[in-house]
Design an enzyme around this catalytic site. Structure first.
Site, mmCIF file in Angstrom:
data_model
loop_
_atom_site.group_PDB
_atom_site.id
_atom_site.type_symbol
_atom_site.label_atom_id
_atom_site.label_comp_id
_atom_site.label_asym_id
_atom_site.label_seq_id
_atom_site.Cartn_x
_atom_site.Cartn_y
_atom_site.Cartn_z
ATOM 1 C CE LYS A 94 1.337 6.240 1.151
ATOM 2 N NZ LYS A 94 1.817 7.512 0.532
ATOM 3 C CD GLU A 116 -5.719 2.269 0.420
ATOM 4 O OE1 GLU A 116 -6.002 1.069 0.630
ATOM 5 O OE2 GLU A 116 -4.947 2.936 1.135
ATOM 6 C CB SER A 383 6.582 11.860 3.712
ATOM 7 O OG SER A 383 5.982 12.824 2.866
#
Ligand SMILES: *Cc1c(COP(=O)(O)O)cnc(C)c1O
Length: 407
Positions: A94, A116, A383
């Site tokens: 991310k 969020e 990930s």
């Protein structure tokens, strides 16, 4: 190598075929146009791209390596490779799009990033980017996730962000998006909503994909250096779909590469509210400002969703995934909670890598592909890392894997 920001999709209105677009109140439409215009400028601005590249290298630690998991490869009879996004600063993919969004916000003169978060990974990554770039940061998070992902809540607060609980409904990711959206509507001028995946109204699905496409651009070169050829299969987990689009984008034109997206089957695919298999069981609909496959009831309201992985329980999915599913370019399947937790322990114990529970779904699915007789090489997008999940996993599942209660 192709320019990582040079993709034929979406069209000027943000559509990937029939999916995507922008279904938002007029006051936000103006703002989204501004964001898109600023992004179009930045993506062609060598200074912006250089700054981003510098941060990827010296702050995130890119390129992330690819690891040949030989013990697992031996066991499953295929060559398993892991793209190590778990080694990024902050522990997941991310940070790739958060840095892009933060730099863009700074260029636009915004004061505050809001977002969020589900597992807390997007919140931590954004709070990190905000601290680095010098912006305020408000993170909306479901109350259930705040309890489950406590270490990430502490991290965000140490980094100087405010963590604001979402207290309605299931108190998880969807409710956090609702709360953040509401706050954004109140003040879309000084703050910017840094969406955490390839979802939301145009230009976010495109922008987040572009920032994440560094994963596949690196991997495509690395795997050819290691093996002399492209992989036979790609596998990535799909919540909103950003790590998957990040890996897939560089390989979409490589017809020989089979591409698999993995959705969470949770506790049961048969029961509403017990899974989040949006592409597998949903139908096209509109929520959170875009059109895509969606788990919805007869009135078109989002259904309740669940996964053991907080980052995967979202009732819609990035619109490009919906397009790729209907186009037949990507196959979408599922892995359930149990398969993911098994894979979590198997990767930990056979390779010495503790994966995020989200990523464990992709690992589990790769094992399933091997067991179904797929051969050759499988490149899995790992990930994120599992540090955030260890207390939860041991408390809930430890006994089944020979770990007695630690207290
Ligand atoms: C958030 C998260 C995901 C799911 O988000 P995508 O947008 O689908 O990538 C997957 N893995 C990890 C480690 C995450 O933190």
């Amino acid at each position: 190598m192709k320019n990582s920001f040079d993709h034929p999709m979406p069209n000027a209105d943000g559509y990937f075929g029939e999916f995507g677009g922008s279904f938002i109140p007029p006051e936000l439409e103006v703002i989204m146009k501004e964001i898109n215009a600023a992004y179009q400028t930045c993506r062609q601005d060598p200074a912006f791209l250089e700054e981003l590249a510098r941060l990827y290298k010296h702050f995130v630690g890119r390129p992330s390596p690819i690891f040949h998991a030989e013990n697992l490869s031996k066991k499953y009879g295929v060559d398993i490779f892991l793209k190590r996004e778990d080694l990024n600063h902050t522990g997941a993919h991310k940070i790739n799009h958060c840095l892009g969004e933060a730099l863009l916000a700074k260029k636009m003169g915004k004061k505050k990033l809001i977002a969020e978060t589900g597992a807390g990974q997007h919140g931590v990554a954004l709070a990190t980017a905000a601290a680095l770039v010098g912006l305020e940061c408000d993170i909306y998070m479901g109350e259930v996730d705040i309890a489950k992902e406590h270490p990430n809540v502490v991290r965000m607060r140490i980094l100087g962000a405010n963590v604001i609980p979402a207290t309605h409904g299931r108190k998880t990711l969807k409710e956090a998006v609702d709360a953040a959206f509401e706050a954004y509507l109140k003040d879309p001028i000084t703050q910017i909503y840094a969406i955490g995946s390839v979802v939301g109204p145009h230009p976010f699905p495109m922008m987040v994909r572009d920032f994440q496409s560094i994963i596949g651009n690196e991997a495509r070169v690395q795997i050819q250096e290691m093996t002399g050829r492209l992989p036979d299969h790609l596998v990535a987990c799909v919540g909103g779909g950003s790590n998957a689009m990040g890996l897939f984008t560089a390989f979409l034109d490589d017809d020989g590469v089979e591409i698999h997206g993995v959705e969470p089957a949770g506790r049961s695919l048969q029961e509403v509210g017990e899974h989040a298999a949006t592409l597998t069981l949903g139908r096209p609909g509109v929520m959170h400002g875009f059109k895509s496959y969606m788990l919805q009831d007869d009135l078109g309201e989002p259904q309740e969703v669940y996964s053991v992985a907080s980052g995967l329980d979202y009732p819609s999915v990035g619109p490009q995934h919906s397009f790729l599913k209907d186009a037949g370019r990507v196959q979408y399947g599922t892995a359930d909670d149990k398969a993911a937790i098994d894979a979590f322990f198997e990767l930990s114990r056979l390779e010495g890598i503790i994966p995020a529970i989200e990523s464990s779904h992709a690992v589990a699915y790769a094992f399933q592909l091997a067991q179904q007789g797929k051969r050759g090489s499988i490149l899995i997008n790992l990930s994120g890392r599992g540090d955030k999940d260890i207390d939860f996993v041991v408390e809930k599942y430890g006994k089944d894997y020979g770990i007695e209660s630690l207290v």
